[in-house]
Enzyme design. Structure first.
Site, PDB file in Angstrom:
ATOM      1  N   ARG A   1      82.666  72.742  30.160  1.00  0.00           N
ATOM      2  CA  ARG A   1      81.813  71.976  31.074  1.00  0.00           C
ATOM      3  C   ARG A   1      82.458  70.637  31.426  1.00  0.00           C
ATOM      4  NH1 ARG A   1      77.397  75.001  31.715  1.00  0.00           N
ATOM      5  NH2 ARG A   1      76.905  76.390  29.964  1.00  0.00           N
ATOM      6  N   ASP A   2      82.332  70.299  32.712  1.00  0.00           N
ATOM      7  CA  ASP A   2      82.876  69.030  33.191  1.00  0.00           C
ATOM      8  C   ASP A   2      82.120  67.878  32.528  1.00  0.00           C
ATOM      9  OD1 ASP A   2      84.584  68.244  36.044  1.00  0.00           O
ATOM     10  OD2 ASP A   2      83.360  66.684  35.106  1.00  0.00           O
ATOM     11  N   ILE A   3      82.842  66.845  32.155  1.00  0.00           N
ATOM     12  CA  ILE A   3      82.235  65.702  31.473  1.00  0.00           C
ATOM     13  C   ILE A   3      81.354  64.887  32.417  1.00  0.00           C
ATOM     14  CG2 ILE A   3      84.025  63.950  31.882  1.00  0.00           C
ATOM     15  CD1 ILE A   3      83.905  63.374  28.836  1.00  0.00           C
TER      16      ILE A   3
ATOM     17  N   ASN B   1      91.111  71.296  43.902  1.00  0.00           N
ATOM     18  CA  ASN B   1      91.733  70.129  44.530  1.00  0.00           C
ATOM     19  C   ASN B   1      93.232  70.175  44.260  1.00  0.00           C
ATOM     20  OD1 ASN B   1      89.207  69.071  45.365  1.00  0.00           O
ATOM     21  ND2 ASN B   1      88.869  68.226  43.319  1.00  0.00           N
TER      22      ASN B   1
ATOM     23  N   VAL C   1      93.224  65.145  37.733  1.00  0.00           N
ATOM     24  CA  VAL C   1      93.894  65.618  36.513  1.00  0.00           C
ATOM     25  C   VAL C   1      95.052  66.542  36.919  1.00  0.00           C
ATOM     26  CG1 VAL C   1      93.623  66.911  34.370  1.00  0.00           C
ATOM     27  CG2 VAL C   1      91.765  65.426  35.166  1.00  0.00           C
TER      28      VAL C   1
ATOM     29  N   HIS D   1      93.277  73.491  37.912  1.00  0.00           N
ATOM     30  CA  HIS D   1      91.947  73.885  37.459  1.00  0.00           C
ATOM     31  C   HIS D   1      91.088  74.274  38.645  1.00  0.00           C
ATOM     32  CE1 HIS D   1      92.064  69.495  38.062  1.00  0.00           C
ATOM     33  NE2 HIS D   1      90.817  69.584  38.482  1.00  0.00           N
TER      34      HIS D   1
ATOM     35  N   HIS E   1      87.071  74.353  39.809  1.00  0.00           N
ATOM     36  CA  HIS E   1      85.706  73.906  39.532  1.00  0.00           C
ATOM     37  C   HIS E   1      84.750  75.025  39.932  1.00  0.00           C
ATOM     38  CE1 HIS E   1      86.566  69.381  39.492  1.00  0.00           C
ATOM     39  NE2 HIS E   1      87.661  69.841  40.078  1.00  0.00           N
TER      40      HIS E   1
HETATM   41  P1  5GP Z   1      89.919  66.903  39.821  1.00  0.00           P
HETATM   42  O1  5GP Z   1      89.409  65.693  40.543  1.00  0.00           O
HETATM   43  O2  5GP Z   1      91.268  66.668  39.204  1.00  0.00           O
HETATM   44  O3  5GP Z   1      89.867  68.167  40.651  1.00  0.00           O
HETATM   45  O4  5GP Z   1      88.879  67.179  38.684  1.00  0.00           O
HETATM   46  C1  5GP Z   1      89.031  66.709  37.375  1.00  0.00           C
HETATM   47  C2  5GP Z   1      87.705  66.887  36.673  1.00  0.00           C
HETATM   48  O5  5GP Z   1      87.922  66.717  35.290  1.00  0.00           O
HETATM   49  C3  5GP Z   1      86.632  65.883  37.091  1.00  0.00           C
HETATM   50  O6  5GP Z   1      85.511  66.566  37.630  1.00  0.00           O
HETATM   51  C4  5GP Z   1      86.315  65.140  35.795  1.00  0.00           C
HETATM   52  O7  5GP Z   1      84.946  64.837  35.663  1.00  0.00           O
HETATM   53  C5  5GP Z   1      86.787  66.118  34.735  1.00  0.00           C
HETATM   54  N1  5GP Z   1      87.206  65.480  33.496  1.00  0.00           N
HETATM   55  C6  5GP Z   1      88.042  64.414  33.374  1.00  0.00           C
HETATM   56  N2  5GP Z   1      88.215  64.101  32.080  1.00  0.00           N
HETATM   57  C7  5GP Z   1      87.487  65.006  31.369  1.00  0.00           C
HETATM   58  C8  5GP Z   1      87.280  65.197  29.966  1.00  0.00           C
HETATM   59  O8  5GP Z   1      87.805  64.483  29.102  1.00  0.00           O
HETATM   60  N3  5GP Z   1      86.470  66.239  29.599  1.00  0.00           N
HETATM   61  C9  5GP Z   1      85.898  67.063  30.521  1.00  0.00           C
HETATM   62  N4  5GP Z   1      85.105  68.041  30.058  1.00  0.00           N
HETATM   63  N5  5GP Z   1      86.063  66.900  31.852  1.00  0.00           N
HETATM   64  C10 5GP Z   1      86.859  65.887  32.267  1.00  0.00           C
END
Ligand code: 5GP
Length: 115
Positions: free
Chosen positions: A30-32, A88, A97, A101, A103
């Site tokens: 799960r996303d944080i 993304n 990140v 990945h 979502h």
């Molecule tokens: P991006 O913007 O790279 O597509 O999405 C990265 C996602 O990783 C974001 O939705 C963010 O909330 C999530 N995220 C970042 N750090 C952590 C973490 O430490 N744990 C979890 N579970 N999600 C994270």
């Protein structure tokens, strides 16, 4: 692969994740900072920085990740209502990140905006 990458640290077990699925190839947790009641990240264990870094031979990996997202949508009870899969890619694509990945987002009506 980088110890600085938060997903690397989750994959290695150094940082805890709220896992909903794991196998030898991928993890899902799960996303944080969820944007909906279901917000799951599906992440290959292998370090691939982004879609742009996929190599020939990895096409089926993405297919299996998407198929797993479909299964998780069923498990979350959002499959029939609908959901969104987001990948993304790079800075202008909103990727924060640097580890590939997908979502899985659902549980409410999402807006129509695509950017
Ligand atoms: P991006 O913007 O790279 O597509 O999405 C990265 C996602 O990783 C974001 O939705 C963010 O909330 C999530 N995220 C970042 N750090 C952590 C973490 O430490 N744990 C979890 N579970 N999600 C994270």
């Amino acid at each position: 692969m980088s110890a600085d990458c938060i997903f690397f640290r989750i994959i290695s077990g150094e940082v805890p994740g709220d896992f909903v699925y794991t196998d030898e190839e991928m993890i899902a947790f799960r996303d944080i900072n969820p944007v909906a009641s279901t917000h799951i990240l599906l992440v290959p264990r292998e370090h691939i920085a982004s879609v742009q870094d996929l190599r020939p031979g990895q096409e089926n990996l993405m297919g299996r990740i998407i198929f797993r997202a479909r299964e998780l949508a069923e498990q979350e009870g959002i499959a029939s209502r609908g959901y969104r899969l987001v990948v993304n890619c790079g800075p202008e694509g909103g990727q924060v990140v640097p580890h590939l990945h997908v979502h899985l987002i659902g549980g409410r009506r999402l807006n129509d905006k695509m950017g």
